[in-house]
Design an enzyme around this catalytic site. Structure first.
Site, mmCIF file in Angstrom:
data_model
loop_
_atom_site.group_PDB
_atom_site.id
_atom_site.type_symbol
_atom_site.label_atom_id
_atom_site.label_comp_id
_atom_site.label_asym_id
_atom_site.label_seq_id
_atom_site.Cartn_x
_atom_site.Cartn_y
_atom_site.Cartn_z
ATOM 1 N N GLY A 44 -5.850 -30.616 -16.856
ATOM 2 C CA GLY A 44 -6.177 -29.549 -16.438
ATOM 3 C C GLY A 44 -5.055 -28.809 -15.835
ATOM 4 C CD GLU A 99 -6.617 -31.863 -9.032
ATOM 5 O OE1 GLU A 99 -6.938 -31.283 -10.107
ATOM 6 O OE2 GLU A 99 -7.433 -33.004 -9.011
ATOM 7 C CG ASP A 100 -7.721 -28.708 -12.955
ATOM 8 O OD1 ASP A 100 -7.875 -29.446 -11.956
ATOM 9 O OD2 ASP A 100 -8.303 -28.952 -14.005
ATOM 10 C CG ASP A 103 -16.361 -28.886 -8.255
ATOM 11 O OD1 ASP A 103 -16.806 -27.719 -8.129
ATOM 12 O OD2 ASP A 103 -17.050 -29.701 -9.387
ATOM 13 C CB SER A 104 -17.058 -32.755 -5.415
ATOM 14 O OG SER A 104 -16.091 -33.543 -5.966
ATOM 15 N N GLY A 105 -14.081 -32.207 -4.319
ATOM 16 C CA GLY A 105 -12.974 -32.515 -3.392
ATOM 17 C C GLY A 105 -12.854 -34.178 -3.733
ATOM 18 C CB THR A 107 -10.187 -35.477 -8.109
ATOM 19 O OG1 THR A 107 -11.413 -35.414 -9.061
ATOM 20 C CG2 THR A 107 -8.939 -35.862 -8.923
ATOM 21 N NE ARG A 165 -7.606 -30.078 -21.850
ATOM 22 C CZ ARG A 165 -8.026 -30.428 -20.711
ATOM 23 N NH1 ARG A 165 -7.963 -29.923 -19.673
ATOM 24 N NH2 ARG A 165 -8.927 -31.680 -20.786
HETATM 25 P P1 5GP Z 1 -13.527 -32.474 -8.012
HETATM 26 O O1 5GP Z 1 -13.244 -34.319 -7.836
HETATM 27 O O2 5GP Z 1 -12.931 -31.949 -7.072
HETATM 28 O O3 5GP Z 1 -14.898 -32.626 -8.108
HETATM 29 O O4 5GP Z 1 -13.141 -32.266 -9.359
HETATM 30 C C1 5GP Z 1 -11.937 -32.076 -9.779
HETATM 31 C C2 5GP Z 1 -11.751 -31.924 -11.309
HETATM 32 O O5 5GP Z 1 -13.081 -31.438 -11.804
HETATM 33 C C3 5GP Z 1 -10.876 -31.118 -11.634
HETATM 34 O O6 5GP Z 1 -9.597 -31.315 -11.497
HETATM 35 C C4 5GP Z 1 -11.248 -30.429 -12.916
HETATM 36 O O7 5GP Z 1 -10.886 -31.244 -13.967
HETATM 37 C C5 5GP Z 1 -12.817 -30.701 -12.997
HETATM 38 N N1 5GP Z 1 -13.455 -29.399 -12.538
HETATM 39 C C6 5GP Z 1 -13.982 -28.922 -11.388
HETATM 40 N N2 5GP Z 1 -14.587 -27.619 -11.762
HETATM 41 C C7 5GP Z 1 -14.464 -27.315 -12.807
HETATM 42 C C8 5GP Z 1 -14.759 -26.218 -13.732
HETATM 43 O O8 5GP Z 1 -15.204 -25.408 -13.337
HETATM 44 N N3 5GP Z 1 -14.462 -26.223 -15.065
HETATM 45 C C9 5GP Z 1 -13.520 -27.126 -15.575
HETATM 46 N N4 5GP Z 1 -13.015 -27.052 -16.743
HETATM 47 N N5 5GP Z 1 -13.189 -28.208 -14.935
HETATM 48 C C10 5GP Z 1 -13.521 -28.308 -13.426
#
Ligand code: 5GP
Length: 182
Positions: A44, A99-100, A103-105, A107, A165
């Site tokens: 991402g 990071e791209d 979201d939840s945090g 990762t 992408r």
């Molecule tokens: P986390 O672990 O913070 O929930 O999520 C991190 C990963 O979820 C990001 O690196 C990304 O790849 C994916 N992600 C979270 N939200 C989005 C979104 O709105 N769109 C896309 N394409 N990927 C997301």
């Protein structure tokens, strides 16, 4: 790509300006640290990463990690897999994870834990996007490009089922797009 999504959530122009600001800020913060290593979290972050490194006016090194957490779906499973290993030794070094989106945090929390064990001198995170409403765990993110609402976004490196992408801007993927499987 059959259609271009309506209104960009973040335009190319806005993206460019903000990434330059982030680059300037990081260059100031790391000016006395000759050992900076930027780790791009793939896939991402690939476009953001390429733009960010060119906006940082310091000698630095690059490395990459391929991490998967969503397995093609648009909601988080909370399962994180590290698909590749680092090629650089990070012990004693200043590390900036790129990071791209946070979201939840989960990762970022996982990567901080795993990489922290390798004893870097410092470990910070730079994310292009953050969705604060979706946080499940509290994580430190030192640099954030844009805070966005709780919508699923694609483009500028971010995918839906590995597509979109290459959109040069960030757009919201709505239910109709997902149902049509475009
Ligand atoms: P986390 O672990 O913070 O929930 O999520 C991190 C990963 O979820 C990001 O690196 C990304 O790849 C994916 N992600 C979270 N939200 C989005 C979104 O709105 N769109 C896309 N394409 N990927 C997301």
């Amino acid at each position: 790509m059959k259609r271009i999504f309506g209104k960009p959530l973040v335009t190319q122009e806005h993206m460019r300006t903000r990434i330059k600001e982030l680059g300037r800020q990081i260059s100031e913060d790391y000016v006395d640290r000759p050992n900076l290593l930027l780790i791009g979290i793939m896939k991402g972050a690939f476009l953001f990463y390429a733009d960010l490194v060119r906006a940082i006016r310091l000698p630095l090194q690059v490395d990459f990690l391929v991490v998967s957490s969503y397995e093609g779906r648009s909601t988080t499973s909370g399962k994180i897999k590290m698909i590749t290993e680092l090629t650089e030794d990070i012990k004693g070094r200043d590390i900036l994870l790129v990071e791209d989106i946070v979201d939840s945090g989960l990762t970022v929390q996982y990567l901080r834990k795993i990489l922290g064990k390798k004893k870097p001198r410092s470990l910070a995170v730079c994310a292009l996007l953050s969705k604060p409403e979706r946080r499940k765990v509290e994580v430190a993110v030192e640099y954030i490009g844009f805070e966005i609402p709780n919508k699923f976004v694609v483009g500028y490196g971010l995918d839906y089922q590995q597509k979109y992408r290459n959109l040069p801007y960030l757009a919201v993927l709505d239910d109709a797009d997902m149902e049509s499987g475009q």
